[in-house]
Design an enzyme around this catalytic site. Structure first.
Site, PDB file in Angstrom:
ATOM      1  N   ARG A  58      11.504  43.878  37.308  1.00 44.59           N
ATOM      2  CA  ARG A  58      10.173  44.439  37.090  1.00 44.59           C
ATOM      3  C   ARG A  58       9.141  43.318  37.043  1.00 44.59           C
ATOM      4  NH1 ARG A  58      12.233  48.417  38.345  1.00 44.59           N
ATOM      5  NH2 ARG A  58      12.353  50.450  37.310  1.00 44.59           N
TER       6      ARG A  58
ATOM      7  N   GLU B  86       1.051  45.130  42.196  1.00 43.15           N
ATOM      8  CA  GLU B  86       1.614  45.388  43.514  1.00 43.15           C
ATOM      9  C   GLU B  86       0.684  46.271  44.332  1.00 43.15           C
ATOM     10  OE1 GLU B  86       5.621  46.835  43.046  1.00 43.15           O
ATOM     11  OE2 GLU B  86       6.332  44.938  42.245  1.00 43.15           O
TER      12      GLU B  86
ATOM     13  N   HIS C  23       9.053  44.458  47.125  1.00 41.72           N
ATOM     14  CA  HIS C  23       9.731  45.433  46.265  1.00 41.72           C
ATOM     15  C   HIS C  23      10.762  46.224  47.079  1.00 41.72           C
ATOM     16  CE1 HIS C  23       9.132  47.745  42.265  1.00 41.72           C
ATOM     17  NE2 HIS C  23      10.392  47.822  42.657  1.00 41.72           N
TER      18      HIS C  23
ATOM     19  N   ALA D  73      15.545  48.618  46.166  1.00 38.64           N
ATOM     20  CA  ALA D  73      16.243  49.893  46.379  1.00 38.64           C
ATOM     21  C   ALA D  73      16.119  50.398  47.809  1.00 38.64           C
ATOM     22  CB  ALA D  73      15.695  50.947  45.419  1.00 38.64           C
TER      23      ALA D  73
END
Length: 538
Positions: free
Chosen positions: A232, A261, A279, A282
């Site tokens: 994070r 971001e 980012h 995932a």
């Protein structure tokens, strides 16, 4: 027949369980305009989204059938969870679907940082051949410090061991036994800073981890340390990191997440020893399929079997149960907040005892509230009343519930005890008719404290003038005392002082009190104000 609406780009194969189930009908729109969504949402029982669709209170107001909102991912920032809770709509997510993707991205960043791969690639495609400039280092026999040994941190440790790295792990719930099973060394934060060649972060962003890697922590690190953050933004103080890079205390950093971001700190992004990605932790085909499969399975479990595991909001309770247990829920979470802050570390065992009138009550919801209060201190808002037991088991924490008819001097009485490494903290509470909730005991000291947001706990020697000296320091610093309670074991022995304050005191005031002769311990305690439980039915 349950009608399901999918409004974002969700993995088609991940929705297969819903497509194939005879009791579910699925309509899919990868791009749905807000006005169209508002016009059709009233026909559906379940809504599945990713990050594009904003699920607002206004949308829920025109969705009388809606029972479940599913986020095919981890975060729920685009969902008004509070509004959903009030309407009895369950909000679920997929907290475990991206574990492997985030783990592998961390390893990719680790290797890229060690071998300077992105910079060497760019140099080569620009027509250069700079082998000496991009000489890297090996992972073999280097020390990797992992801050956060949850699912992702654990998987990173397993893979780093295959490179024959020495692994130091820190987590408030990491025990020596679990560390031994993983083949790693349990360490504290300072040990990780002092001994690690690489440090990777895998914690949630909470009050305790905000700017965890700051200027003072970087100064404790080995010269030439390399830092990876795929967890994070905000855990690393980016200004402090940039200064560490300039001074060469930090040899390199690999960042997938940022305080803001898209990131705005372009000096950090363009530093020659920094690797960045947008980012992507995932962002794999497999992870997107897994999160879709996870929410599909959860939707079926809820609708068909009334089994809930990954809800991020409150459970549904009947109005009768709410009326009986409501007075206890807030004090349960607050006494848990006091106990976990006094223990100063994560517990390995939780014991909850109910006495008096609570013997005949269904205290399962109250137990969940207490456990949520204990776990939330380290796990933040990832803990809720529904997943509290699941997370408790996941962290390897033992718990014990007991009930007794004896009343301990009160018609109802709750006692919570936390254990860790031979240490224990015990907090007891009651609800007095007409007077409300009270904390009535801490360890062996009898007190009578109405829980407030700001509390100050002081353990001291029972000597004359102590109360006055503490009060003077607070008064001189413009801190108003609401109430003060004192408990002692014997005249002249150990005693405790609990003060309710109008505002939180700062560090220098606490240090000034700590310096008084006879003070053994001081803790600034912050309590939640609790939460309302709305009647909701599934």
């Amino acid at each position: 027949m349950y009608k399901v609406l999918v409004t974002d780009a969700i993995s088609e194969s991940g929705l297969t369980p819903l497509y194939e189930h005879p009791n579910f009908e699925v309509d899919r729109y990868d791009q749905l305009q807000p006005n169209k969504l508002f016009s059709i949402i009233g026909n559906y029982d379940v809504l599945i989204v990713r990050s594009q669709t904003n699920v607002t209170k206004e949308l829920m107001d025109v969705a009388p059938r809606l029972r479940i909102i599913a986020r095919a991912g981890v975060g729920v920032d685009n969902i008004d969870v509070e509004a959903a809770t009030k309407k009895g709509i369950i909000v679920i997510n997929a907290p475990g679907g991206n574990t492997i993707a985030a783990t592998e991205h961390t390893m990719a960043m680790l290797l890229s940082l060690a071998r300077k791969i992105p910079h060497a690639h760019q140099s080569t495609v620009n027509g250069n051949w700079e082998r000496k400039k991009y000489q890297g280092i090996e992972l073999y026999e280097k020390t990797l410090g992992i801050i956060g040994m949850g699912k992702i941190g654990t998987e990173v440790a397993k893979r780093a061991k295959s490179f024959q790295m020495n692994i130091l792990g820190y987590d408030p719930y990491l025990t020596e036994e679990r560390a031994k099973k993983l083949g790693i060394t349990k360490a504290n934060l300072d040990e990780i800073a002092e001994r690690s060649d690489f440090i990777t972060i895998h914690t949630p962003l909470i009050k305790e981890t905000k700017d965890l890697v700051n200027e003072s922590y970087i100064q404790k690190m080995k010269k030439g340390v390399r830092i990876i953050n795929c967890a994070r933004g905000g855990i690393i103080d980016e200004s402090a990191l940039l200064e560490g890079l300039h001074s060469e205390k930090v040899a390199g950093a690999a960042l997938d997440v940022f305080e803001q971001e898209p990131p705005a700190n372009f000096e950090l992004l363009k530093h020659p020893n920094v690797i960045v990605t947008p980012h992507l932790g995932a962002s794999t085909e497999e992870a997107q399929e897994k999160v879709a499969l996870e929410v599909s399975a959860e939707i079926i479990n809820i609708c068909e079997y009334q089994s809930i595991r990954s809800a991020v909001n409150m459970p549904q309770i009947t109005s009768e149960s709410q009326a009986r247990m409501q007075p206890y829920l807030q004090i349960g979470e607050q006494m848990a907040g006091i106990a976990i802050q006094l223990l100063k570390t994560a517990p390995e065992k939780i014991q909850i005892a109910y006495f008096g009138e609570l013997l005949d009550e269904d205290t399962s919801l109250l137990t969940r509230s207490i456990i949520k209060g204990v776990l939330s201190h380290h796990l933040s808002d990832s803990v809720n009343l529904i997943n509290a037991f699941h997370l408790l088991r996941e962290q390897g924490v033992h718990y014990q519930i007991q009930k007794e008819a004896s009343n301990k001097g009160f018609s109802n009485y709750i006692e919570l005890t936390l254990y860790r490494n031979g240490e224990k903290v015990s907090v007891a509470a009651t609800v007095l008719i007409g007077l409300g909730a009270r904390i009535v005991k801490i360890d062996d000291y009898r007190i009578d404290v109405k829980p407030e947001t700001h509390l100050l706990y002081i353990k001291h020697h029972d000597i004359p003038g102590m109360i006055g000296r503490v009060g003077s320091i607070l008064g001189n610093n413009n801190v108003n005392i609401g109430t003060m309670q004192v408990g002692r074991s014997a005249v002249g022995g150990e005693a405790i002082m609990i003060l309710t304050l109008d505002k939180k005191i700062d560090g220098p005031v606490a240090i000034e009190i700590q310096s008084l002769k006879g003070i053994k311990d001081i803790q600034i305690l912050e309590l939640t104000s609790g939460y309302p439980l709305e009647e909701a039915t599934l």
